[in-house]
Design a protein around this motif. Structure first.
Motif, PDB file in Angstrom:
ATOM      1  N   ALA A 274       0.830  -1.199   0.000  1.00 13.82           N
ATOM      2  CA  ALA A 274       0.000   0.000   0.000  1.00 13.82           C
ATOM      3  C   ALA A 274       0.867   1.253   0.000  1.00 13.82           C
ATOM      4  N   ARG A 275       1.875   1.265   0.851  1.00 14.57           N
ATOM      5  CA  ARG A 275       2.755   2.437   0.946  1.00 14.57           C
ATOM      6  C   ARG A 275       3.548   2.637  -0.344  1.00 14.57           C
ATOM      7  N   ALA A 276       3.990   1.511  -0.919  1.00 13.72           N
ATOM      8  CA  ALA A 276       4.753   1.593  -2.166  1.00 13.72           C
ATOM      9  C   ALA A 276       3.901   2.235  -3.262  1.00 13.72           C
ATOM     10  N   GLN A 277       2.582   2.067  -3.138  1.00 10.59           N
ATOM     11  CA  GLN A 277       1.699   2.659  -4.138  1.00 10.59           C
ATOM     12  C   GLN A 277       1.286   4.080  -3.764  1.00 10.59           C
ATOM     13  N   GLY A 278       1.904   4.595  -2.713  1.00 15.32           N
ATOM     14  CA  GLY A 278       1.664   5.979  -2.361  1.00 15.32           C
ATOM     15  C   GLY A 278       0.555   6.237  -1.354  1.00 15.32           C
TER      16      GLY A 278
END
Lengths: 145, 145
Positions: B47-51
């Motif tokens: 999720a974080r990697a996708q912003g």
DNA sequence: GTATCTGCAAAACTTTTGCAGCTCG
DNA sequence: CGAGCTGCAAAAGTTTTGCAGATAC
């Protein structure tokens, strides 16, 4: 202390593991609670309650060794700590019915149907081990509420 | 962000859960990895990697809620953290073949044989849930070594 | 005698919880 | 606006590990 070496002890000796009082104790506790699926902590408490001296880390280490030797199966059931059971000597696979509500584990010792095994084997070329199969659902007590 | 509410979102709304960006994100990640059995940590990282911004505690809390609603199944496989999968909407029970060596999980979607169900139901008056059944063994790759 | 084992305490990991502030409906 | 949700950091719970001393063989 018993002089005779039982199955598990023999297997340990074969693989150059030492037969220590702690290991004997842990096996003894497991043997006297065949159907209880104990946690490491419970094994530790039971052993101590019976006057044996040993540390919790030793219980974990021993269970790990016994698992590698195929003498013990580790069960991860729901939350909380893992549970351990002695794998019967001449075992046929058995089922664990795990209640999703109360977490209790019920044993069913019935051989696994032929067609079931075929489905599994063919589908992924997967070899069923002699461990148990886990089926999730709801036990009678929990359903009648 | 999508305007339409999907199955899971509708179910959340029905039960007076709020549709927050975090919950949407978590469901989205689960949807885009249907067969991957992600850990809470993995969901968080993806999720974080996708912003998207969210905390790990939120992931755990959301997964707990989704599990209670029957939208997600929690799998305890071997050591390490639990894994989660979206439960298909019109699901029939499916099998998880868990490799005791490499820990990978293989799915088999085949209905459960009649006689198998009978054995279980009769033996303890146990009701199989719509969750998966876990079968332990060794996968092809691990056996060919 | 020595490689292995043990106990203790500390560390590592996973998961849950308390709380102050934010937000969905 | 208010009940419910979130993030952070701390706590809780389980399992592993380092190390000095003890022990099985």
């Amino acid at each position: 202390m018993k002089g005779e070496l039982l199955h598990a002890e023999r297997k340990l000796a074969e693989r150059e593991f030492r037969i220590t009082p702690q290991r004997r104790t842990i096996l003894k506790v497991l043997r006297s609670h065949q159907n209880r699926h104990l946690t490491a902590e419970q094994i530790y408490r039971i052993a101590r309650a019976q006057g044996f001296k040993l540390g919790l880390a030793t219980v974990y280490r021993t269970l790990m060794d016994l698992e590698r030797l195929g003498l013990v199966a580790r069960l991860e059931i729901g939350k909380g700590p893992a549970r351990y059971e002695l794998t019967p000597t001449h075992t046929q696979p058995h089922y664990h019915l795990v209640c999703l509500r109360c977490g209790r584990i019920f044993e069913v010792t019935a051989s696994i149907p032929e067609d079931f095994q075929k489905i599994i084997a063919q589908n992924q070329n997967f070899a069923i081990s002699d461990r148990s199969i886990e089926v999730f659902g709801y036990c009678e007590a929990c359903r009648s509420k």
